[in-house]
Design an enzyme around this catalytic site. Sequence first.
Site, PDB file in Angstrom:
ATOM      1  N   SER A 280       4.917  -7.087   3.372  1.00 12.45           N
ATOM      2  CA  SER A 280       5.456  -7.432   4.695  1.00 12.45           C
ATOM      3  C   SER A 280       6.201  -8.777   4.627  1.00 12.45           C
ATOM      4  CB  SER A 280       4.301  -7.521   5.693  1.00 12.45           C
ATOM      5  OG  SER A 280       3.387  -8.502   5.262  1.00 12.45           O
TER       6      SER A 280
ATOM      7  N   GLU B 116      -5.042  -3.544  -2.016  1.00 12.83           N
ATOM      8  CA  GLU B 116      -6.477  -3.286  -1.887  1.00 12.83           C
ATOM      9  C   GLU B 116      -6.744  -2.057  -1.008  1.00 12.83           C
ATOM     10  OE1 GLU B 116      -4.659  -5.584  -0.641  1.00 12.83           O
ATOM     11  OE2 GLU B 116      -5.431  -6.503   1.183  1.00 12.83           O
TER      12      GLU B 116
ATOM     13  N   PHE C 115       0.803  -1.231   0.000  1.00 12.07           N
ATOM     14  CA  PHE C 115       0.000   0.000   0.000  1.00 12.07           C
ATOM     15  C   PHE C 115       0.831   1.273   0.000  1.00 12.07           C
ATOM     16  CE2 PHE C 115       0.838  -0.096   4.590  1.00 12.07           C
ATOM     17  CZ  PHE C 115       1.015   1.249   4.857  1.00 12.07           C
TER      18      PHE C 115
ATOM     19  N   LYS D 167      -1.464  -6.467  -9.529  1.00 13.15           N
ATOM     20  CA  LYS D 167      -2.461  -6.381  -8.464  1.00 13.15           C
ATOM     21  C   LYS D 167      -1.993  -5.334  -7.450  1.00 13.15           C
ATOM     22  CE  LYS D 167      -3.079  -8.058  -4.555  1.00 13.15           C
ATOM     23  NZ  LYS D 167      -3.589  -6.840  -3.882  1.00 13.15           N
TER      24      LYS D 167
ATOM     25  N   GLU E 201       8.603  -4.657  13.272  1.00  9.15           N
ATOM     26  CA  GLU E 201       8.301  -3.556  12.349  1.00  9.15           C
ATOM     27  C   GLU E 201       6.989  -2.912  12.788  1.00  9.15           C
ATOM     28  OE1 GLU E 201       7.161  -4.409   8.196  1.00  9.15           O
ATOM     29  OE2 GLU E 201       8.392  -2.684   7.619  1.00  9.15           O
TER      30      GLU E 201
ATOM     31  N   CYS F   5       9.596   1.348   3.756  1.00 18.78           N
ATOM     32  CA  CYS F   5      10.481   0.233   4.100  1.00 18.78           C
ATOM     33  C   CYS F   5      11.885   0.749   4.379  1.00 18.78           C
ATOM     34  CB  CYS F   5      10.484  -0.816   3.003  1.00 18.78           C
ATOM     35  SG  CYS F   5      11.318  -0.269   1.526  1.00 18.78           S
TER      36      CYS F   5
HETATM   37  P1  NAD Z   1       1.161  -6.694   2.976  1.00 18.43           P
HETATM   38  O1  NAD Z   1       2.144  -7.792   3.080  1.00 18.43           O
HETATM   39  O2  NAD Z   1       0.044  -6.643   3.931  1.00 18.43           O
HETATM   40  O3  NAD Z   1       0.482  -6.707   1.517  1.00 18.43           O
HETATM   41  C1  NAD Z   1       1.260  -6.705   0.339  1.00 18.43           C
HETATM   42  C2  NAD Z   1       0.465  -7.364  -0.777  1.00 18.43           C
HETATM   43  O4  NAD Z   1       0.207  -8.719  -0.432  1.00 18.43           O
HETATM   44  C3  NAD Z   1      -0.888  -6.731  -1.032  1.00 18.43           C
HETATM   45  O5  NAD Z   1      -1.087  -6.662  -2.425  1.00 18.43           O
HETATM   46  C4  NAD Z   1      -1.880  -7.675  -0.377  1.00 18.43           C
HETATM   47  O6  NAD Z   1      -3.111  -7.700  -1.026  1.00 18.43           O
HETATM   48  C5  NAD Z   1      -1.187  -9.005  -0.495  1.00 18.43           C
HETATM   49  N1  NAD Z   1      -1.469  -9.917   0.625  1.00 18.43           N
HETATM   50  C6  NAD Z   1      -1.791  -9.572   1.895  1.00 18.43           C
HETATM   51  N2  NAD Z   1      -1.915 -10.682   2.650  1.00 18.43           N
HETATM   52  C7  NAD Z   1      -1.648 -11.740   1.850  1.00 18.43           C
HETATM   53  C8  NAD Z   1      -1.589 -13.152   2.055  1.00 18.43           C
HETATM   54  N3  NAD Z   1      -1.832 -13.693   3.238  1.00 18.43           N
HETATM   55  N4  NAD Z   1      -1.276 -13.929   0.994  1.00 18.43           N
HETATM   56  C9  NAD Z   1      -0.999 -13.404  -0.200  1.00 18.43           C
HETATM   57  N5  NAD Z   1      -1.034 -12.066  -0.452  1.00 18.43           N
HETATM   58  C10 NAD Z   1      -1.356 -11.254   0.552  1.00 18.43           C
HETATM   59  O7  NAD Z   1       2.017  -5.333   2.996  1.00 18.43           O
HETATM   60  P2  NAD Z   1       1.466  -3.828   3.090  1.00 18.43           P
HETATM   61  O8  NAD Z   1       0.960  -3.583   4.458  1.00 18.43           O
HETATM   62  O9  NAD Z   1       0.603  -3.529   1.925  1.00 18.43           O
HETATM   63  O10 NAD Z   1       2.817  -3.014   2.857  1.00 18.43           O
HETATM   64  C11 NAD Z   1       3.696  -2.643   3.884  1.00 18.43           C
HETATM   65  C12 NAD Z   1       4.840  -3.626   3.995  1.00 18.43           C
HETATM   66  O11 NAD Z   1       5.603  -3.635   2.788  1.00 18.43           O
HETATM   67  C13 NAD Z   1       5.828  -3.256   5.092  1.00 18.43           C
HETATM   68  O12 NAD Z   1       6.211  -4.412   5.761  1.00 18.43           O
HETATM   69  C14 NAD Z   1       6.998  -2.651   4.316  1.00 18.43           C
HETATM   70  O13 NAD Z   1       8.234  -2.715   4.995  1.00 18.43           O
HETATM   71  C15 NAD Z   1       6.989  -3.504   3.088  1.00 18.43           C
HETATM   72  N6  NAD Z   1       7.679  -2.856   1.969  1.00 18.43           N
HETATM   73  C16 NAD Z   1       8.870  -3.400   1.584  1.00 18.43           C
HETATM   74  C17 NAD Z   1       9.584  -2.815   0.555  1.00 18.43           C
HETATM   75  C18 NAD Z   1      10.898  -3.392   0.123  1.00 18.43           C
HETATM   76  O14 NAD Z   1      11.390  -3.031  -0.920  1.00 18.43           O
HETATM   77  N7  NAD Z   1      11.496  -4.284   0.892  1.00 18.43           N
HETATM   78  C19 NAD Z   1       9.069  -1.683  -0.092  1.00 18.43           C
HETATM   79  C20 NAD Z   1       7.846  -1.172   0.334  1.00 18.43           C
HETATM   80  C21 NAD Z   1       7.159  -1.780   1.372  1.00 18.43           C
END
Ligand code: NAD
Length: 493
Positions: free
Chosen positions: A238, A187, A160, A184, A394, A293
């Site tokens: 995450s 959401e 997000f 994708k 985190e 991140c």
């Molecule tokens: P999230 O893991 O909740 O969601 C990421 C994506 O995964 C979304 O598209 C979501 O719909 C999907 N998703 C969620 N739960 C799922 C599941 N159980 N199975 C499969 N898909 C699933 O992450 P977020 O809250 O949207 O984003 C923030 C996180 O992203 C933080 O942990 C941040 O550190 C990380 N991030 C990392 C980087 C990097 O380059 N390392 C960059 C930006 C953000």
Amino acid sequence: MVLVTGLKEEYGRLKLYIDGQWKESKSERTQPIYDPGKGVPIGEVPFALKEEVDEAVQTAVYAFDKWSQVPITERVKYLFRMKQVFEEHLIELAAVNTQNHGKTLEESKGDLRRAIDNIDSAISVAYTLAKGENLDQISPGIDEYMVKEPLGVFGIICPFNFPIMIPFWFIPYAIVLGNTVVIKPSEITPIPMDYVMHLLEEEVKLPSGVINMVHGSKETVEAIISHKDIQGVTFVGSSPVAKYVYKLAGEHGKRVIAQGGAKNSIVVMPDADLSLTIPAAISSFFGNTGQRCLAGANLIPIGKIHEEVVRKFSSAAGQIKIGHGLDEKTQMGPLVNERAKNKVIGYIEKGLEEGAKPVLDGKDVKIDEYPLGFYLGPTIFDEVSPDMAIARDEIFGPVASVIHAENLDEAIEVINKNTNYGNMACIFTTSGRNAREFRRRVNAGNIGINLGVAAPAANFPFAGRRESFYGILHAQIDTVEFFTDKKVIIERW
Ligand code: NAD
């Protein structure tokens, strides 16, 4: 007070973009989309059905046949147009990004600049890294060469926090190299990419099916990864989900880049120039409301400088102006949603329970104009020990945990041992020796020396280690290898 006018207040139920057409999802499962600054819904996102994911992938398979045959010199022209569209619509796109995410307009413009940088970088790939290699006469009368071929359809799964930048860590490279994609978005923040896709449709006019977009969460992601015609997936999000995606992709024999979460430390040496360090640390910990991140999370001042750093850091943090991201006076926007806000509050309470010393408490911040907005102020804990949850987990919000260390060795030990994350670590120092020790010994992918957000430029890999990353190739320029396969030809005439 509002910098941009003419924004829609309601986006309705978003559609899927498949085969160059906007399609209503048949799904009955939906989720409201918020303007976090106002705390009100501005739309609804459907969670696409498996059959809709299948339709998107099939469309992309069909499009790949023709797209991969288009000369790269022609494919790259679409990227030149894409770059122009982003430049021309920068403010409007930034405003939509802010409206759905909450970050300030300046921060949104920064996201877009990074997206444009990646389009530039992918353009350069068409003229350089897309080429293969050859060696004449490897044996008498025999020549050998290697070409890089596109593979087919890739899934691009996004978090997000950078609703436009992160899709563009991947899309331009994938398509310029001849692949097609199903993206994708998160959401939680799907509106910016919906907006981008409308602009691309109207002004770039890529052939149908080259970029498709579906919405949803876990089930949609699983449908993408497990689809027989998907060649690979990129994931940013995450760590627990990154690990799950990595495993699932492996089970289905798919290529995968899975970038995860972070807990980044910022070390301040006694010889650091604090006039540079404090503003950089403020921007690192509280920029994007801590939802980066590459956000600072643990602040580690060394030895006798501790007190002065905490005093100056908390004084500067206390002056940050909080408000709606579209208000020009705002320096820090809200959290992305109620859940994120409650998670951060939970950690603030945990910090108190664990015995950390509160220096600044942002829990009760209210913005009179937007009483429903998901606001929190900067929060700083001192006397945090490395084993506390607020030093290890985190939090993904504007919370700084200050940990004391006597010397650089102790700080490096904390960084390398107290969490399993390895996304970024930074040091502020005027000593080249300290800096060199730090960059060589710290087990993190992105290292900052005298800067607080070590964000790799588009023509470098966006690195990450340990549980911040699963895979070998990273986002941005590394994806050239990810989105192509090497074919070797040994030839005798
Ligand atoms: P999230 O893991 O909740 O969601 C990421 C994506 O995964 C979304 O598209 C979501 O719909 C999907 N998703 C969620 N739960 C799922 C599941 N159980 N199975 C499969 N898909 C699933 O992450 P977020 O809250 O949207 O984003 C923030 C996180 O992203 C933080 O942990 C941040 O550190 C990380 N991030 C990392 C980087 C990097 O380059 N390392 C960059 C930006 C953000």
